[in-house]
Design a protein around this motif. Sequence first.
Motif, PDB file in Angstrom:
ATOM      1  N   ARG A 115     -13.429   0.395 -20.831  1.00  0.00           N
ATOM      2  CA  ARG A 115     -14.004  -0.299 -19.672  1.00  0.00           C
ATOM      3  C   ARG A 115     -12.941  -1.119 -18.929  1.00  0.00           C
ATOM      4  N   LEU A 116     -12.078  -1.798 -19.686  1.00  0.00           N
ATOM      5  CA  LEU A 116     -11.008  -2.573 -19.069  1.00  0.00           C
ATOM      6  C   LEU A 116     -10.018  -1.682 -18.317  1.00  0.00           C
ATOM      7  N   GLU A 117      -9.705  -0.503 -18.912  1.00  0.00           N
ATOM      8  CA  GLU A 117      -8.771   0.408 -18.251  1.00  0.00           C
ATOM      9  C   GLU A 117      -9.369   0.994 -16.976  1.00  0.00           C
ATOM     10  N   CYS A 118     -10.651   1.295 -17.013  1.00  0.00           N
ATOM     11  CA  CYS A 118     -11.306   1.805 -15.808  1.00  0.00           C
ATOM     12  C   CYS A 118     -11.289   0.747 -14.705  1.00  0.00           C
ATOM     13  N   ARG A 119     -11.566  -0.500 -15.090  1.00  0.00           N
ATOM     14  CA  ARG A 119     -11.537  -1.601 -14.115  1.00  0.00           C
ATOM     15  C   ARG A 119     -10.140  -1.756 -13.516  1.00  0.00           C
ATOM     16  N   ARG A 120      -9.106  -1.640 -14.367  1.00  0.00           N
ATOM     17  CA  ARG A 120      -7.735  -1.768 -13.885  1.00  0.00           C
ATOM     18  C   ARG A 120      -7.391  -0.650 -12.909  1.00  0.00           C
ATOM     19  N   LYS A 121      -7.805   0.573 -13.248  1.00  0.00           N
ATOM     20  CA  LYS A 121      -7.512   1.719 -12.375  1.00  0.00           C
ATOM     21  C   LYS A 121      -8.259   1.591 -11.047  1.00  0.00           C
ATOM     22  N   ARG A 122      -9.486   1.118 -11.078  1.00  0.00           N
ATOM     23  CA  ARG A 122     -10.225   0.926  -9.831  1.00  0.00           C
ATOM     24  C   ARG A 122      -9.493  -0.077  -8.935  1.00  0.00           C
ATOM     25  N   LYS A 123      -9.060  -1.175  -9.534  1.00  0.00           N
ATOM     26  CA  LYS A 123      -8.363  -2.200  -8.760  1.00  0.00           C
ATOM     27  C   LYS A 123      -7.066  -1.647  -8.196  1.00  0.00           C
ATOM     28  N   ALA A 124      -6.318  -0.906  -9.014  1.00  0.00           N
ATOM     29  CA  ALA A 124      -5.043  -0.336  -8.573  1.00  0.00           C
ATOM     30  C   ALA A 124      -5.232   0.644  -7.424  1.00  0.00           C
ATOM     31  N   GLY A 125      -6.346   1.379  -7.448  1.00  0.00           N
ATOM     32  CA  GLY A 125      -6.594   2.372  -6.405  1.00  0.00           C
ATOM     33  C   GLY A 125      -7.444   1.874  -5.266  1.00  0.00           C
ATOM     34  N   GLY A 126      -7.865   0.601  -5.324  1.00  0.00           N
ATOM     35  CA  GLY A 126      -8.714   0.050  -4.275  1.00  0.00           C
ATOM     36  C   GLY A 126     -10.071   0.720  -4.225  1.00  0.00           C
ATOM     37  N   ILE A 127     -10.617   1.058  -5.390  1.00  0.00           N
ATOM     38  CA  ILE A 127     -11.891   1.788  -5.484  1.00  0.00           C
ATOM     39  C   ILE A 127     -12.995   0.828  -5.905  1.00  0.00           C
ATOM     40  N   SER A 128     -14.062   0.770  -5.146  1.00  0.00           N
ATOM     41  CA  SER A 128     -15.163  -0.150  -5.447  1.00  0.00           C
ATOM     42  C   SER A 128     -15.967   0.339  -6.643  1.00  0.00           C
ATOM     43  N   GLU A 129     -16.720  -0.576  -7.243  1.00  0.00           N
ATOM     44  CA  GLU A 129     -17.569  -0.240  -8.384  1.00  0.00           C
ATOM     45  C   GLU A 129     -18.708   0.690  -7.980  1.00  0.00           C
ATOM     46  N   ASP A 130     -19.013   0.770  -6.694  1.00  0.00           N
ATOM     47  CA  ASP A 130     -20.126   1.611  -6.227  1.00  0.00           C
ATOM     48  C   ASP A 130     -19.761   3.087  -6.157  1.00  0.00           C
ATOM     49  N   GLN A 131     -18.470   3.400  -6.155  1.00  0.00           N
ATOM     50  CA  GLN A 131     -18.043   4.797  -6.032  1.00  0.00           C
ATOM     51  C   GLN A 131     -17.979   5.445  -7.407  1.00  0.00           C
TER      52      GLN A 131
END
Length: 237
Positions: free
Chosen positions: A180-196
């Motif tokens: 879960r932490l790695e997914c959150r980090r990757k989303r932040k790095a890619g500018g991807i919202s939690e809704d996508q």
Amino acid sequence: MPVVIREDREQYMQELRDWLEQERDVPLEEMADFFHRRIDTYEEKMQTWKAAYEKIAGWIGGDTKRMLDLGCGTGLELESIFRKYPHIHVTGIDLCGTMLEKLRRKYRGKDITLICGDYFQEPFGESCYDMVISFESLHHFLPEKKRELFAKIEKALKPGGRFLEGDYIACCEEEENLLRLECRRKRKAGGISEDQFVHFDIPLTLEHETELLKSVGFANAAGLECIDGATFIEAVK
């Protein structure tokens, strides 16, 4: 007998940490695009769970007339079911239209309704299905989204109806938290919202998954068996 998720937990966790480090700079892919790009190799890859697919029909009740299949893909889980229950009506929902077309061609003549859409958004109705199934689809979503979906499933089932989930389940809280932490980090790095919707595994432990199911009103939820990494859970309305 308790369901054992991983016999070799320590080795598995080390291999997972090593893999995450190797994939650290690989960007996340949008869910439907991920599967569309891999349509030609999808069924071959999913043969990892051939034994699990064959087992599914044994957990489908003989009185099942209407069934909902969430994240049905190309319908690999339906082969053993239609073999045993050829006249069952199936409604399948999946984000990837390319996969649904393959499913449609494969099961010509069967009583199937296919919906290309987001099963979080598509209406299921109330008390209209004897059975709901989902195989290797729900481990991509956070608990809040799962709770929302589980509540819809519970309402869609007839009294006494069952939800059969076969999925990637975390072997321990360390795995759950790490991914879960790695997914959150990757989303932040890619500018991807939690809704996508993205293709990245964030499974819950068996305890947390069954707790979620019970929290929305299922009378019972318990693990059945783990087959080649696919853990089956049955929840009864």
